[in-house]
Design a protein around this motif. Structure first.
Motif: not given
Length: 330
Positions: A101-103, A119-124
């Motif tokens: 989920s990281e850069f 996967v879900d990079p913006n923590r939504i």
């Protein structure tokens, strides 16, 4: 064959991490999870964090990376350092997809020649981070599995002979730390089941097992610490006092106290003796106290002795907990 890789510190492993691993298991034929040592971030050992993943996801292969780089950043030097390490550890494993989920997903995937599966990079979907949880695990425990959360609670055990102030201190510490405390199960059991002021070897095993079961039941609603009034080592000493020996099961439980508790404190016996009907006199208190120190030393259990002053006892314990828990609060 589709082979997925994901990695991290998992300090702690939370529901967001779990969603990444779960998705990889759904989409891949085989999944590898690499976990880094990070003593600068958490005091929870690498082996314990790795076992969280093994227990919750038995189908994945877990690779422990005690010597892995922990520098995080977008500089070319840091990126190359991490890429080189990952390639050295798994570069020949045929990784087809890299999950994160990281850069760093982009440059690590490129180095591996794999698909970048973000996967879900913006923590939504799972709005939490390990950093946030470390600040207050109790507040955010809903984002942690029970398996993980119980290992984040540090068990603080208070030992000492009868009438050394353990119960009073346990209550006070629980109040100071806004957490729970575990009363001495042996006293409750003894009052209900003793015959001639004695218990059988099998009954002493029941005490030790019952005490541990109650401890475990309190972990999920404890806040960083669980304060414990005595443990199986105390029950073992009572077995020696009653019978001159201990049941093999009790011996085993007493041996496990070395690793079960994170902090051990011994209340000194230099406070006035409270001569209640269930106790055996001040001479016995002194003998039991000496036996406690002998057992701790023999078993190589580190402990701190507490002064008679109630205020200083509390302050001493709090200082010790603070000094030994620094990484968790980073």
């Amino acid at each position: 064959m589709k082979v997925g890789l994901t990695l991290g510190k998992y300090a702690p492993l939370h529901k967001g991490h779990e969603s990444v691993i779960s998705l990889a298991l759904e989409e891949m034929d085989f999944v590898i999870v690499m976990i880094y040592a990070c003593p600068e971030t958490t005091s929870i050992p690498l082996s314990i964090r790795a076992n969280w993943i093994r227990d919750l996801f038995p189908r994945v292969e877990v690779i422990e990376a005690p010597d892995g780089p922990t520098e995080v950043g977008n500089s070319e030097g840091i990126k190359k350092l991490n890429e080189d390490y990952i390639l050295e550890r798994v570069g020949n494993r045929g990784i087809t997809h890299f999950y994160s989920s990281e850069f760093y997903g982009e440059h690590v995937s490129k180095a591996l020649g794999a698909t970048n599966r973000i996967v879900d990079p913006n923590r939504i979907v799972v709005p939490i981070s390990a950093t946030t949880i470390r600040r207050n695990p109790f507040e955010y425990r809903r984002y942690l599995s029970n398996r993980v959360y119980k290992d984040m609670i540090q068990k603080v055990v208070l030992l000492g002979a009868p009438s050394t102030g353990k119960t009073t201190l346990a209550k006070a510490l629980a109040q100071e730390l806004s957490t729970q405390w575990m009363p001495e199960f042996g006293r409750e059991y003894w009052e209900k089941n003793q015959v001639g002021r004695r218990l059988s070897p099998d009954q002493l095993v029941e005490i030790a097992e019952g005490h541990i079961e109650r401890e475990d039941s309190l972990l999920q609603n404890s806040n960083r610490y669980l304060i414990v009034d005595t443990n199986a080592l105390t029950t073992f000493l009572f077995a020696l006092y009653y019978h001159g020996s201990a049941h093999s099961c009790l011996e085993e439980l007493a041996a496990k106290t070395k690793d079960r508790y994170h902090h051990t404190f011994v209340c000194n016996n230099d406070i006035p003796y409270d001569d209640t009907w269930c106790r055996s006199g001040e001479v016995n208190r002194r003998q039991f106290q000496e036996a406690t120190f002998r057992e701790l030393d023999k078993r190589g259990i580190s402990y701190k002795t507490l002064s008679p002053s109630p205020e200083e006892r509390i302050a001493s314990v709090l200082r010790e907990l603070s000094s030994r828990s620094a990484p968790e609060n980073a």
